[in-house]
Motif scaffolding. Structure first.
Motif: not given
Length: 201
Positions: A96, A120-121, A124-125, A128-129, A131, A187
Protein backbone atom coordinates in the motif's frame (compact mmCIF):
# COMPACT_ATOMS: atom_id res chain seq x y z
CA UNK A 1 9.22 21.98 -24.35
CA UNK A 2 12.84 21.39 -23.41
CA UNK A 3 12.23 17.76 -22.47
CA UNK A 4 10.82 16.84 -25.89
CA UNK A 5 7.15 17.07 -24.89
CA UNK A 6 4.91 18.69 -27.49
CA UNK A 7 1.90 20.06 -25.64
CA UNK A 8 1.04 17.15 -23.36
CA UNK A 9 1.12 13.37 -23.59
CA UNK A 10 -2.31 13.36 -25.26
CA UNK A 11 -1.28 15.74 -28.05
CA UNK A 12 2.05 14.01 -28.73
CA UNK A 13 0.62 11.47 -31.19
CA UNK A 14 -0.99 14.03 -33.49
CA UNK A 15 1.98 16.39 -33.22
CA UNK A 16 4.43 13.65 -34.20
CA UNK A 17 2.22 12.56 -37.10
CA UNK A 18 2.16 16.13 -38.39
CA UNK A 19 5.91 16.67 -37.98
CA UNK A 20 6.85 13.36 -39.61
CA UNK A 21 4.44 13.90 -42.52
CA UNK A 22 5.48 17.50 -43.21
CA UNK A 23 9.23 17.29 -42.63
CA UNK A 24 10.17 18.56 -46.08
CA UNK A 25 8.01 21.68 -45.64
CA UNK A 26 9.78 23.10 -42.61
CA UNK A 27 13.37 22.26 -43.69
CA UNK A 28 16.00 23.55 -43.09
CA UNK A 29 14.55 24.18 -39.61
CA UNK A 30 15.14 21.01 -37.58
CA UNK A 31 13.24 19.57 -34.67
CA UNK A 32 14.72 17.05 -32.29
CA UNK A 33 12.68 14.00 -33.26
CA UNK A 34 14.82 11.68 -31.09
CA UNK A 35 13.98 13.71 -28.00
CA UNK A 36 10.27 13.80 -28.86
CA UNK A 37 10.16 10.07 -29.58
CA UNK A 38 11.97 9.32 -26.30
CA UNK A 39 9.03 10.95 -24.48
CA UNK A 40 6.64 8.62 -26.31
CA UNK A 41 8.80 5.53 -25.73
CA UNK A 42 9.04 6.21 -22.01
CA UNK A 43 5.28 6.62 -21.56
CA UNK A 44 3.03 3.63 -20.83
CA UNK A 45 -0.02 4.30 -23.00
CA UNK A 46 -3.30 2.70 -21.95
CA UNK A 47 -6.01 4.74 -23.67
CA UNK A 48 -6.98 3.35 -27.09
CA UNK A 49 -7.36 6.86 -28.53
CA UNK A 50 -3.83 7.87 -27.47
CA UNK A 51 -2.38 4.62 -28.85
CA UNK A 52 -4.21 5.06 -32.14
CA UNK A 53 -2.80 8.56 -32.55
CA UNK A 54 0.80 7.78 -31.65
CA UNK A 55 1.14 4.45 -33.48
CA UNK A 56 1.39 5.84 -37.06
CA UNK A 57 4.32 8.06 -36.06
CA UNK A 58 6.06 5.16 -34.30
CA UNK A 59 5.98 2.97 -37.41
CA UNK A 60 6.76 5.87 -39.75
CA UNK A 61 3.58 5.48 -41.75
CA UNK A 62 0.30 7.31 -42.11
CA UNK A 63 -3.18 5.89 -41.77
CA UNK A 64 -3.50 6.18 -45.55
CA UNK A 65 -0.73 3.59 -45.97
CA UNK A 66 -2.29 1.12 -43.52
CA UNK A 67 -4.53 -0.49 -46.15
CA UNK A 68 -1.48 -1.64 -48.14
CA UNK A 69 0.36 -3.32 -45.24
CA UNK A 70 0.82 -7.10 -45.41
CA UNK A 71 0.55 -7.99 -41.75
CA UNK A 72 0.30 -11.75 -42.40
CA UNK A 73 3.78 -11.84 -43.94
CA UNK A 74 5.45 -10.76 -40.73
CA UNK A 75 3.00 -12.17 -38.21
CA UNK A 76 4.28 -14.77 -35.79
CA UNK A 77 2.23 -16.45 -33.09
CA UNK A 78 2.74 -15.08 -29.62
CA UNK A 79 3.45 -17.61 -26.87
CA UNK A 80 0.69 -18.22 -24.40
CA UNK A 81 1.37 -16.86 -20.92
CA UNK A 82 3.62 -19.26 -19.00
CA UNK A 83 3.72 -21.67 -21.99
CA UNK A 84 5.89 -24.73 -21.30
CA UNK A 85 6.30 -23.85 -17.64
CA UNK A 86 4.54 -24.83 -14.44
CA UNK A 87 1.34 -22.92 -13.64
CA UNK A 88 1.79 -19.16 -13.46
CA UNK A 89 2.63 -17.96 -9.97
CA UNK A 90 0.00 -15.89 -8.25
CA UNK A 91 0.88 -12.22 -8.32
CA UNK A 92 1.84 -10.80 -4.96
CA UNK A 93 -0.41 -8.02 -3.73
CA UNK A 94 1.10 -4.58 -4.19
CA UNK A 95 2.30 -2.82 -1.07
CA UNK A 96 0.00 0.00 0.00
CA UNK A 97 0.95 3.62 -0.59
CA UNK A 98 -0.42 6.84 0.86
CA UNK A 99 -1.74 9.54 -1.46
CA UNK A 100 -2.77 12.97 -0.19
CA UNK A 101 -5.76 14.34 -2.05
CA UNK A 102 -7.22 17.86 -1.89
CA UNK A 103 -10.24 19.49 -3.47
CA UNK A 104 -10.43 23.27 -3.74
CA UNK A 105 -13.04 25.74 -4.97
CA UNK A 106 -12.23 29.45 -4.80
CA UNK A 107 -14.22 30.28 -7.92
CA UNK A 108 -17.96 29.95 -7.35
CA UNK A 109 -20.47 29.89 -4.51
CA UNK A 110 -19.26 28.88 -1.08
CA UNK A 111 -15.49 28.39 -1.27
CA UNK A 112 -13.95 25.26 0.22
CA UNK A 113 -10.73 23.30 0.59
CA UNK A 114 -10.66 19.76 1.94
CA UNK A 115 -7.73 17.37 2.23
CA UNK A 116 -7.54 13.68 3.03
CA UNK A 117 -4.98 10.90 2.90
CA UNK A 118 -5.93 7.52 1.49
CA UNK A 119 -4.16 4.17 1.33
CA UNK A 120 -4.28 2.31 -1.97
CA UNK A 121 -2.19 -0.50 -3.48
CA UNK A 122 0.93 0.67 -5.33
CA UNK A 123 0.14 1.08 -9.01
CA UNK A 124 -3.40 2.32 -8.37
CA UNK A 125 -4.78 4.97 -10.67
CA UNK A 126 -5.90 8.38 -9.51
CA UNK A 127 -9.48 7.28 -10.18
CA UNK A 128 -9.03 4.54 -7.57
CA UNK A 129 -7.71 7.15 -5.10
CA UNK A 130 -10.82 9.27 -5.71
CA UNK A 131 -13.05 6.23 -5.22
CA UNK A 132 -11.45 5.35 -1.87
CA UNK A 133 -11.74 8.96 -0.69
CA UNK A 134 -15.41 9.01 -1.71
CA UNK A 135 -16.12 5.79 0.18
CA UNK A 136 -14.33 6.99 3.32
CA UNK A 137 -15.85 10.50 3.31
CA UNK A 138 -18.81 10.58 0.90
CA UNK A 139 -20.18 13.86 2.25
CA UNK A 140 -16.97 15.64 1.18
CA UNK A 141 -15.24 13.69 -1.60
CA UNK A 142 -18.17 12.40 -3.67
CA UNK A 143 -17.60 12.85 -7.40
CA UNK A 144 -19.05 12.04 -10.79
CA UNK A 145 -17.35 11.13 -14.05
CA UNK A 146 -18.31 11.13 -17.71
CA UNK A 147 -16.89 8.53 -20.06
CA UNK A 148 -14.99 9.99 -23.03
CA UNK A 149 -12.88 8.48 -25.80
CA UNK A 150 -9.87 9.42 -23.64
CA UNK A 151 -11.25 7.63 -20.58
CA UNK A 152 -13.23 8.88 -17.58
CA UNK A 153 -13.35 12.64 -17.03
CA UNK A 154 -14.29 14.06 -13.63
CA UNK A 155 -17.19 16.45 -14.12
CA UNK A 156 -18.32 17.03 -10.53
CA UNK A 157 -16.72 16.95 -7.08
CA UNK A 158 -18.42 17.75 -3.76
CA UNK A 159 -21.61 18.54 -5.69
CA UNK A 160 -19.91 21.26 -7.75
CA UNK A 161 -20.23 20.46 -11.46
CA UNK A 162 -18.11 21.73 -14.31
CA UNK A 163 -20.07 23.77 -16.83
CA UNK A 164 -19.01 24.51 -20.42
CA UNK A 165 -21.28 27.59 -20.43
CA UNK A 166 -19.26 29.00 -17.49
CA UNK A 167 -16.02 27.59 -18.96
CA UNK A 168 -15.36 25.77 -15.69
CA UNK A 169 -13.72 22.38 -15.13
CA UNK A 170 -11.91 20.35 -12.48
CA UNK A 171 -8.16 20.57 -13.03
CA UNK A 172 -5.86 17.99 -11.43
CA UNK A 173 -2.38 19.04 -10.32
CA UNK A 174 0.63 17.53 -8.60
CA UNK A 175 3.40 19.73 -7.29
CA UNK A 176 1.62 22.72 -8.82
CA UNK A 177 1.79 21.27 -12.34
CA UNK A 178 -1.20 20.04 -14.33
CA UNK A 179 -1.28 16.27 -14.73
CA UNK A 180 -0.39 15.04 -18.22
CA UNK A 181 -2.80 12.09 -17.97
CA UNK A 182 -6.41 11.56 -17.01
CA UNK A 183 -7.65 10.11 -13.72
CA UNK A 184 -8.15 6.69 -15.32
CA UNK A 185 -4.47 6.26 -16.22
CA UNK A 186 -2.42 8.53 -13.93
CA UNK A 187 -0.72 6.55 -11.15
CA UNK A 188 0.27 8.64 -8.11
CA UNK A 189 3.41 7.79 -6.16
CA UNK A 190 3.69 7.14 -2.42
CA UNK A 191 3.41 10.41 -0.50
CA UNK A 192 2.29 12.41 -3.54
CA UNK A 193 -0.19 15.25 -3.04
CA UNK A 194 -2.75 15.51 -5.85
CA UNK A 195 -5.03 18.53 -5.97
CA UNK A 196 -8.35 18.91 -7.76
CA UNK A 197 -8.94 22.63 -8.31
CA UNK A 198 -12.17 24.07 -9.72
CA UNK A 199 -10.83 26.22 -12.54
CA UNK A 200 -11.82 28.24 -15.57
CA UNK A 201 -10.43 28.36 -19.11
Amino acid sequence: KGDGMIGNIYSMGLALQALVATGKFYAPRDWDCAQAFSVVYSHDYHQPMAIAQVLPALVGRSYLEAAGLDCAASASPLPAPCAGRPPCPSPRPAAPITVHYSITNKLQGRHFTYTTSVRVPAGSTLLQVLQVAAVEKPDIFSFQTKQTSWGPMVVSIHGLAANPADRTYWQFLSGGDALQEGVGTYKPQDGEHVQAVFSTY
